[in-house]
Design a protein around this motif. Structure first.
Motif, short mmCIF file in Angstrom:
data_model
loop_
_atom_site.label_atom_id
_atom_site.label_comp_id
_atom_site.label_asym_id
_atom_site.label_seq_id
_atom_site.Cartn_x
_atom_site.Cartn_y
_atom_site.Cartn_z
N GLN A 220 0.79 -1.26 0.23
CA GLN A 220 -0.11 0.11 -0.05
C GLN A 220 0.85 1.28 -0.03
O GLN A 220 0.59 2.15 -0.60
CB GLN A 220 -0.90 0.01 1.22
N LEU A 221 1.94 1.21 0.96
CA LEU A 221 2.95 2.41 0.83
C LEU A 221 4.17 1.78 1.72
O LEU A 221 4.12 0.67 2.01
CB LEU A 221 2.19 3.48 1.43
N VAL A 222 5.28 2.69 1.29
CA VAL A 222 6.73 2.18 1.90
C VAL A 222 6.89 3.54 2.87
O VAL A 222 6.83 4.63 2.08
CB VAL A 222 7.77 2.05 0.58
N HIS A 223 7.26 3.30 3.96
CA HIS A 223 7.71 4.29 4.85
C HIS A 223 9.17 4.29 5.20
O HIS A 223 9.75 3.05 5.68
CB HIS A 223 6.78 4.14 6.11
N VAL A 224 10.02 5.14 4.56
CA VAL A 224 11.46 5.07 4.91
C VAL A 224 11.79 6.07 6.10
O VAL A 224 11.52 7.15 5.98
CB VAL A 224 12.06 5.62 3.57
N ASP A 225 12.35 5.61 7.03
CA ASP A 225 12.74 6.14 8.10
C ASP A 225 14.17 6.04 8.26
O ASP A 225 14.71 5.09 8.81
CB ASP A 225 11.88 5.75 9.38
#
Ligand code: GLY
Length: 349
Positions: free
Chosen positions: A152-157
């Protein structure tokens, strides 16, 4: 058709995850973690998630040798025991092994539940977690079973990179080098100027690499053509990685790719594409960062046999991605066994 992975950075990523959760109303949220991300990353993420949905945590052991169908079966059984339904959401928190396998598990469970990737290694941030490739190894054959399916989405931290050992940073950095070599000479020059790979300095490179990968994937999601260029260094690199995996002395993915890029640059030069000075520049730079792999000439037949199973091959011919020059790649190039041998022997010597 245009396929774009929604990718968000830092606080924006968490906001988007919360937005998605609010609009989707998952019946449960299942976090897939490994022992490292459970301890080092999950506690931060869970304080930021806004949801009244029940949370479950599934933990797998880290390491490429765990990226297989047996672990998938364990996970599907665990999901079944937990009575996870099709309205659940899986959130993968980890490196490439975990996001590849988590996406595959989500996509096959009850014919597919949505998933989100939170990559915690450099390799997963710039490569594995984006672009929709999911899957597992079959024996020592890398990513032999899998599919194309977008999270659904990618969260890059990038903050998670501070938890990573140096060799893991270097492993992911090989994919950054690859992006410069296949797509953008100016980016390559920026990469080779960088002498400190701590996360603060890496952030702009991570963003550029992701943009390069997104552009390629948007044009050819299922890898019928252009996307193959993302496999530069991987025909040899994957084969060598599989060889070491089979012999119970696994190497990191990026170490195989680094070696593969040296060997495949040599082949590019011998095939009349890459100039000698550019080949030397690539070889010297990569060798200055990555230790030489402990290979012997005797291993060639085994390594070659892994190459014969490469996913890009057509009609039993081994097809390579080669460099025309720094910043430009060509794909579907047949290379004769003798030249592959010569290039690998040269690396060994
Ligand atoms: N890792 C290469 C690709 O995603 O196509």
């Amino acid at each position: 058709m245009n396929f774009i992975n929604p990718i968000y950075y830092g606080v924006e990523g968490i906001k988007e995850i919360n937005k998605y959760i609010q609009s989707y109303h998952p019946s449960k949220i299942v976090f897939l973690v490994d022992e490292n991300t459970h301890e080092l990353c999950y506690p931060k993420i869970i304080t930021e998630i806004e949801s009244s949905a029940e949370i479950e945590i599934l933990e797998i052991d880290s390491g490429e040798h765990n990226k297989n169908l047996y672990i998938c079966i364990n996970l599907w059984e665990a999901l079944t025991e937990l009575k996870i339904d099709r309205k659940a959401l899986l959130i993968n928190v980890g490196g490439g092994v975990l996001t590849d396998m988590g996406g595959f598990v989500a996509n096959c469970y009850k014919r597919g539940i949505p998933f989100i990737n939170i990559p915690t290694t450099l390799l997963a941030m710039v490569d594995a977690s984006i672009g929709g490739k999911t899957g597992v190894d079959l024996g020592s054959h890398k990513n032999q079973i899998g599919n194309f399916v977008l999270p659904q989405l990618v969260h890059v931290d990038v903050g998670f990179l501070t938890t990573l050992p140096t060799e893991q940073i270097l492993s992911g950095f090989a994919e950054i080098i690859k992006h410069g070599l296949i797509a953008d000479k100016k980016y390559w020059e920026e990469i080779i100027r960088l002498d400190d790979r701590n996360p603060d300095y890496l952030e702009p490179l991570i963003k550029t690499s992701i943009e390069i990968k997104k552009k390629v994937v948007s044009n050819d999601f299922t890898e019928s053509g252009l996307r193959k260029i993302l496999n530069f260094g991987h025909t040899v690199g994957h084969a060598v990685e599989s060889f070491f995996l089979e012999n119970n002395t696994p190497i990191l993915h990026g170490e195989g790719v680094a070696m593969g890029m040296i060997v495949e640059s040599y082949i590019s030069m011998k095939k009349g594409f890459l100039s000698y000075p550019e080949y030397e520049e690539i070889k010297l730079y990569i060798s200055s960062l990555y230790p030489k792999l402990n290979l012997k000439k005797d291993y060639f037949d085994d390594i070659f046999s892994f190459m014969q199973n490469d996913k890009k091959n057509v009609n039993r011919e081994i097809k390579f991605v080669l460099l025309e020059k720094i910043g430009q790649a060509v794909y579907d190039i047949s290379v004769e066994k003798e030249l592959i041998k010569e290039a690998i022997y040269l690396y060994i010597e």
